[in-house]
Motif scaffolding. Structure first.
Motif, short mmCIF file in Angstrom:
data_model
loop_
_atom_site.label_atom_id
_atom_site.label_comp_id
_atom_site.label_asym_id
_atom_site.label_seq_id
_atom_site.Cartn_x
_atom_site.Cartn_y
_atom_site.Cartn_z
N GLU A 9 0.87 -1.19 0.00
CA GLU A 9 0.00 0.00 0.00
C GLU A 9 0.91 1.25 0.00
O GLU A 9 1.94 1.28 0.66
CB GLU A 9 -0.89 0.07 1.26
CG GLU A 9 -1.44 -1.24 1.80
CD GLU A 9 -2.24 -2.03 0.80
OE1 GLU A 9 -3.03 -1.41 0.07
OE2 GLU A 9 -2.06 -3.25 0.73
N ARG A 47 -15.19 -5.29 -5.35
CA ARG A 47 -14.17 -4.47 -4.67
C ARG A 47 -14.71 -3.87 -3.36
O ARG A 47 -14.02 -3.86 -2.34
CB ARG A 47 -13.71 -3.35 -5.62
CG ARG A 47 -12.65 -2.45 -5.01
CD ARG A 47 -12.23 -1.32 -5.97
NE ARG A 47 -11.33 -0.39 -5.30
CZ ARG A 47 -10.00 -0.45 -5.34
NH1 ARG A 47 -9.40 -1.37 -6.04
NH2 ARG A 47 -9.27 0.43 -4.67
N TYR A 67 -11.53 -12.38 -5.00
CA TYR A 67 -10.52 -11.82 -5.93
C TYR A 67 -10.53 -12.60 -7.24
O TYR A 67 -10.35 -12.04 -8.31
CB TYR A 67 -9.12 -11.84 -5.30
CG TYR A 67 -8.89 -10.67 -4.37
CD1 TYR A 67 -8.80 -9.37 -4.87
CD2 TYR A 67 -8.78 -10.85 -3.00
CE1 TYR A 67 -8.61 -8.28 -4.01
CE2 TYR A 67 -8.60 -9.78 -2.14
CZ TYR A 67 -8.52 -8.50 -2.66
OH TYR A 67 -8.34 -7.43 -1.82
N ARG A 93 -2.32 -3.95 -10.18
CA ARG A 93 -2.43 -5.25 -9.48
C ARG A 93 -3.08 -6.32 -10.34
O ARG A 93 -3.97 -6.07 -11.13
CB ARG A 93 -3.22 -5.15 -8.17
CG ARG A 93 -2.56 -4.30 -7.11
CD ARG A 93 -3.19 -4.61 -5.77
NE ARG A 93 -2.80 -3.68 -4.73
CZ ARG A 93 -1.68 -3.78 -4.04
NH1 ARG A 93 -0.84 -4.76 -4.25
NH2 ARG A 93 -1.40 -2.89 -3.09
N THR A 98 -2.55 -11.90 -5.52
CA THR A 98 -3.25 -13.03 -4.88
C THR A 98 -2.24 -13.98 -4.24
O THR A 98 -2.42 -14.44 -3.11
CB THR A 98 -4.10 -13.81 -5.92
OG1 THR A 98 -4.88 -12.87 -6.65
CG2 THR A 98 -4.99 -14.82 -5.25
N GLN A 102 -3.08 -13.43 -0.41
CA GLN A 102 -3.87 -14.56 0.09
C GLN A 102 -2.98 -15.78 0.36
O GLN A 102 -3.28 -16.56 1.27
CB GLN A 102 -4.97 -14.94 -0.93
CG GLN A 102 -6.18 -14.00 -0.91
CD GLN A 102 -5.89 -12.59 -1.34
OE1 GLN A 102 -5.39 -12.37 -2.43
NE2 GLN A 102 -6.16 -11.63 -0.47
P1 TMP Z 1 -5.64 -1.01 -4.23
O1 TMP Z 1 -6.51 -1.01 -5.44
O2 TMP Z 1 -5.74 0.24 -3.46
O3 TMP Z 1 -4.26 -1.47 -4.51
O4 TMP Z 1 -6.31 -2.06 -3.21
C1 TMP Z 1 -6.46 -3.36 -3.50
C2 TMP Z 1 -6.20 -4.16 -2.25
O5 TMP Z 1 -6.54 -5.52 -2.51
C3 TMP Z 1 -4.74 -4.14 -1.82
O6 TMP Z 1 -4.67 -4.01 -0.43
C4 TMP Z 1 -4.24 -5.51 -2.22
C5 TMP Z 1 -5.44 -6.37 -2.19
N1 TMP Z 1 -5.42 -7.48 -3.14
C6 TMP Z 1 -5.38 -8.78 -2.68
O7 TMP Z 1 -5.32 -9.00 -1.47
N2 TMP Z 1 -5.40 -9.82 -3.57
C7 TMP Z 1 -5.49 -9.61 -4.94
O8 TMP Z 1 -5.53 -10.57 -5.71
C8 TMP Z 1 -5.54 -8.24 -5.41
C9 TMP Z 1 -5.64 -7.98 -6.89
C10 TMP Z 1 -5.50 -7.22 -4.48
#
Ligand code: TMP
Length: 215
Positions: A9, A47, A67, A93, A98, A102
């Motif tokens: 982040e 989301r 996801y 991303r 993932t 995860q």
């Molecule tokens: P962001 O769009 O602000 O980067 O937030 C997406 C959040 O989702 C970020 O904390 C990372 C998380 N994420 C996962 O945990 N697994 C995934 O497969 C993806 C694409 C994002």
């Protein structure tokens, strides 16, 4: 050409996606910007569930499947059509997130996550992945500044609320992944200012390959 951006982040991925998109358009390429989760209308709903800080009790497996559901919609609606029409796809991303969030961090079996990706998405991987790497303290400070000054949504903070050990694991997980696939990953020092990061990305993209010609 399929290019993804990954990192903890506050690494500045979204800013760099926009800048690279502008660079490509200005140089006559067709380019689209997209993101996971939430690159499609249906993905936008997924989301909201995933990032809602009230959903702190979400099961890791629920998280993985949401996801993956977002990705199914995204690949079919956005990524595959763009690849067929030879556009550059800049994605904030993708699957590596993932594996790291995860898999490594939530503790789900990474073998299972890879198998799932191979089986249902034919192992669709990006050509290039920029890993924007920086220390979690700096990343989180930037992320919370953005949330507090309103440039990021304060109802999407489920991951920012995790403790520093969680974010340290994410960083290490990404670095290990990048070292295991050096042909695809470009590690960028994201502790620098935005202009330097942008220069490093452009140089790395142009340097020693003809991928830009393939767009
Ligand atoms: P962001 O769009 O602000 O980067 O937030 C997406 C959040 O989702 C970020 O904390 C990372 C998380 N994420 C996962 O945990 N697994 C995934 O497969 C993806 C694409 C994002």
């Amino acid at each position: 050409m399929f290019i993804t951006f990954e990192g903890i982040e506050g690494a500045g991925k979204t800013t760099q996606v926009k800048r690279l998109h502008a660079f490509l358009i200005n140089n006559g390429y067709e380019s689209i910007m997209t993101r996971e989760p939430g690159g499609t209308r249906i993905g936008g709903h997924i989301r909201s569930i995933l990032l809602d800080p009230q959903n702190s009790d979400m099961e890791p497996l629920t998280e993985l499947l949401l996801y993956t559901a977002d990705r199914a919609q995204h690949i079919n609606e956005i990524i595959k059509p763009a690849l067929s029409s030879n556009k550059a796809i800049l994605c904030d991303r993708y699957f590596d997130a993932t594996l790291v969030y995860q898999g490594v961090t939530r503790g789900l079996n990474t073998g299972l996550i890879k198998k799932l990706h191979e089986t249902i998405f034919n192992n669709l991987k990006p050509d290039i992945t920029f890993l924007l790497d920086l220390a979690p303290e700096l990343g989180l400070q930037r992320a919370w500044n953005d949330i507090n000054n309103g440039s990021r949504k304060n109802h999407e903070t489920r991951f920012e609320n995790e403790n520093s050990a969680f974010h340290e694991k994410i960083r290490t997980g990404y670095l290990e992944l990048a070292h295991s696939e050096p042909g695809r990953f470009r590690i960028i020092d994201a502790s620098k200012d935005q202009d330097h990061i942008y220069q490093d990305i452009i140089e790395s993209l142009i340097e020693g390959n003809s991928l830009l010609q393939r767009v």
